[in-house]
Design a protein around this motif. Structure first.
Motif, PDB file in Angstrom:
ATOM      1  N   GLU A 215      33.309   0.579  23.316  1.00  0.00           N
ATOM      2  CA  GLU A 215      32.346  -0.465  23.671  1.00  0.00           C
ATOM      3  C   GLU A 215      32.006  -1.295  22.433  1.00  0.00           C
ATOM      4  O   GLU A 215      31.525  -0.759  21.443  1.00  0.00           O
ATOM      5  CB  GLU A 215      31.079   0.169  24.242  1.00  0.00           C
ATOM      6  CG  GLU A 215      30.076  -0.845  24.773  1.00  0.00           C
ATOM      7  CD  GLU A 215      28.939  -0.168  25.511  1.00  0.00           C
ATOM      8  OE1 GLU A 215      29.105   0.144  26.708  1.00  0.00           O
ATOM      9  OE2 GLU A 215      27.888   0.068  24.884  1.00  0.00           O
ATOM     10  N   VAL A 216      32.285  -2.588  22.505  1.00  0.00           N
ATOM     11  CA  VAL A 216      31.964  -3.503  21.410  1.00  0.00           C
ATOM     12  C   VAL A 216      30.564  -4.050  21.621  1.00  0.00           C
ATOM     13  O   VAL A 216      30.226  -4.483  22.721  1.00  0.00           O
ATOM     14  CB  VAL A 216      32.987  -4.654  21.335  1.00  0.00           C
ATOM     15  CG1 VAL A 216      32.618  -5.625  20.221  1.00  0.00           C
ATOM     16  CG2 VAL A 216      34.398  -4.111  21.110  1.00  0.00           C
ATOM     17  N   ASP A 217      29.749  -4.023  20.574  1.00  0.00           N
ATOM     18  CA  ASP A 217      28.405  -4.594  20.675  1.00  0.00           C
ATOM     19  C   ASP A 217      28.023  -5.230  19.347  1.00  0.00           C
ATOM     20  O   ASP A 217      28.723  -5.083  18.341  1.00  0.00           O
ATOM     21  CB  ASP A 217      27.373  -3.538  21.103  1.00  0.00           C
ATOM     22  CG  ASP A 217      27.208  -2.418  20.085  1.00  0.00           C
ATOM     23  OD1 ASP A 217      26.990  -2.717  18.901  1.00  0.00           O
ATOM     24  OD2 ASP A 217      27.290  -1.237  20.471  1.00  0.00           O
ATOM     25  N   ASP A 218      26.909  -5.949  19.369  1.00  0.00           N
ATOM     26  CA  ASP A 218      26.419  -6.614  18.164  1.00  0.00           C
ATOM     27  C   ASP A 218      25.016  -6.164  17.804  1.00  0.00           C
ATOM     28  O   ASP A 218      24.256  -6.894  17.182  1.00  0.00           O
ATOM     29  CB  ASP A 218      26.452  -8.137  18.341  1.00  0.00           C
ATOM     30  CG  ASP A 218      25.517  -8.616  19.447  1.00  0.00           C
ATOM     31  OD1 ASP A 218      25.083  -7.772  20.272  1.00  0.00           O
ATOM     32  OD2 ASP A 218      25.222  -9.821  19.495  1.00  0.00           O
ATOM     33  N   ARG A 219      24.672  -4.941  18.184  1.00  0.00           N
ATOM     34  CA  ARG A 219      23.301  -4.478  17.957  1.00  0.00           C
ATOM     35  C   ARG A 219      22.977  -4.295  16.479  1.00  0.00           C
ATOM     36  O   ARG A 219      21.808  -4.277  16.091  1.00  0.00           O
ATOM     37  CB  ARG A 219      23.046  -3.182  18.731  1.00  0.00           C
ATOM     38  CG  ARG A 219      23.813  -1.970  18.255  1.00  0.00           C
ATOM     39  CD  ARG A 219      23.641  -0.835  19.240  1.00  0.00           C
ATOM     40  NE  ARG A 219      24.146   0.434  18.748  1.00  0.00           N
ATOM     41  CZ  ARG A 219      24.556   1.410  19.536  1.00  0.00           C
ATOM     42  NH1 ARG A 219      24.547   1.241  20.846  1.00  0.00           N
ATOM     43  NH2 ARG A 219      24.986   2.546  19.028  1.00  0.00           N
ATOM     44  N   ASP A 220      24.005  -4.132  15.631  1.00  0.00           N
ATOM     45  CA  ASP A 220      23.787  -4.026  14.191  1.00  0.00           C
ATOM     46  C   ASP A 220      24.033  -5.347  13.475  1.00  0.00           C
ATOM     47  O   ASP A 220      24.007  -5.392  12.238  1.00  0.00           O
ATOM     48  CB  ASP A 220      24.701  -2.953  13.595  1.00  0.00           C
ATOM     49  CG  ASP A 220      24.383  -1.567  14.138  1.00  0.00           C
ATOM     50  OD1 ASP A 220      23.203  -1.305  14.420  1.00  0.00           O
ATOM     51  OD2 ASP A 220      25.315  -0.754  14.281  1.00  0.00           O
ATOM     52  N   GLY A 221      24.293  -6.408  14.240  1.00  0.00           N
ATOM     53  CA  GLY A 221      24.618  -7.701  13.652  1.00  0.00           C
ATOM     54  C   GLY A 221      26.088  -8.010  13.852  1.00  0.00           C
ATOM     55  O   GLY A 221      26.462  -8.639  14.847  1.00  0.00           O
ATOM     56  N   PRO A 222      26.962  -7.567  12.935  1.00  0.00           N
ATOM     57  CA  PRO A 222      28.404  -7.778  13.121  1.00  0.00           C
ATOM     58  C   PRO A 222      28.909  -6.985  14.321  1.00  0.00           C
ATOM     59  O   PRO A 222      28.300  -5.986  14.738  1.00  0.00           O
ATOM     60  CB  PRO A 222      29.005  -7.250  11.807  1.00  0.00           C
ATOM     61  CG  PRO A 222      27.883  -7.229  10.839  1.00  0.00           C
ATOM     62  CD  PRO A 222      26.653  -6.972  11.630  1.00  0.00           C
TER      63      PRO A 222
END
Length: 248
Positions: free
Chosen positions: A186-193
């Motif tokens: 799962e790709v996410d941006d919860r940490d920024g990058p």
């Protein structure tokens, strides 16, 4: 005989469970899309605009690229000193123990115990299309990885009486930069990058491999057939033994 039949039926159930799990993994890889990194960045930007804040983008997909260091830079393995983006090690103690059986006879047996086993906590990056996506391995081990050390060191002082230490086997594995890798997660941006990590859904599939998708699906299909055939054979054997035991 009935007991052996029940054991065979339980083993058959285990084989069928492994066959189903392997088949689900194949289906998950075949169904997942493989967007390029620029497309992922565009989708994340759209999600941010719609939500009015970053950190809302999530997409289960495949990411393919070559390994690269995380922002912390290249790592160095602890035992062999090899530059890498991930490393793991295992130290085992091999020892002898004198044991006495029920009839009073004494014999010496050799055993192995794990003294320490650990892996680097940092993730790494995948480089593709001139962009990078971070990889959070979530404690999983990428497979297969290169073994750079497999050494047995005899004990300086084996000791007397009780357990006698023969020596220690030291193994180390690394993932070097520039290695092709396939990740389903799962790709996410919860940490920024953007980062690909194990899916939040506990039933989701997470694959972290230096093999290609075609190699993985081919291997899993063969394994699924073997598990299914083995389960069927054990189920028939178990039923025959249970019925024969009941009639005897």
């Amino acid at each position: 005989m009935i007991g052996i039949g029940i054991v065979a039926l339980l083993a058959a159930a285990g084989c069928f469970w492994l066959a189903v799990r392997t088949q689900r993994r194949v289906h998950a890889m075949m169904a997942a899309e493989t967007p390029g990194v620029p497309e992922l960045l565009d989708r994340a930007a759209v999600a941010t605009d719609l939500a009015g804040r970053p950190g809302t983008f999530r997409l289960v997909c495949e990411v393919v690229g070559t390994t690269a260091p995380a922002p912390v830079g290249l790592l160095r393995s602890e035992l062999a000193g090899v530059e890498c983006v991930w490393h793991a090690q295992k130290v085992e103690r091999r020892y002898e123990r004198r044991e006495r059986d029920d009839e009073g006879r004494t014999r010496t047996r050799t055993y192995t115990e794990t003294v320490s086993e650990r892996a680097s906590e940092h993730g790494w990056a995948l480089l593709r299309d001139g962009h990078t996506v971070g990889v959070d391995h979530g404690g999983r081990r990428p497979e297969p990885v290169e073994r750079v050390l497999d050494r047995f060191d005899p004990a300086d002082d084996p000791g007397r009486g009780g357990d006698r230490t023969l020596g220690y086997r030291r193994q180390e594995w690394v993932l070097r930069p520039g290695v092709g890798m396939y990740v389903l997660g799962e790709v996410d941006d919860r940490d920024g990058p953007l980062v690909v990590r194990p899916p939040q859904d506990p039933t989701g599939t997470f694959v972290l491999s230096t093999r290609t998708e075609s190699e993985l699906t081919g291997r899993d299909r063969r394994a699924q057939r073997l598990w299914a055939r083995g389960g069927a054979a054990l189920a028939v054997l178990g039923l025959v033994l249970v019925v024969a035991g009941a009639l005897s």
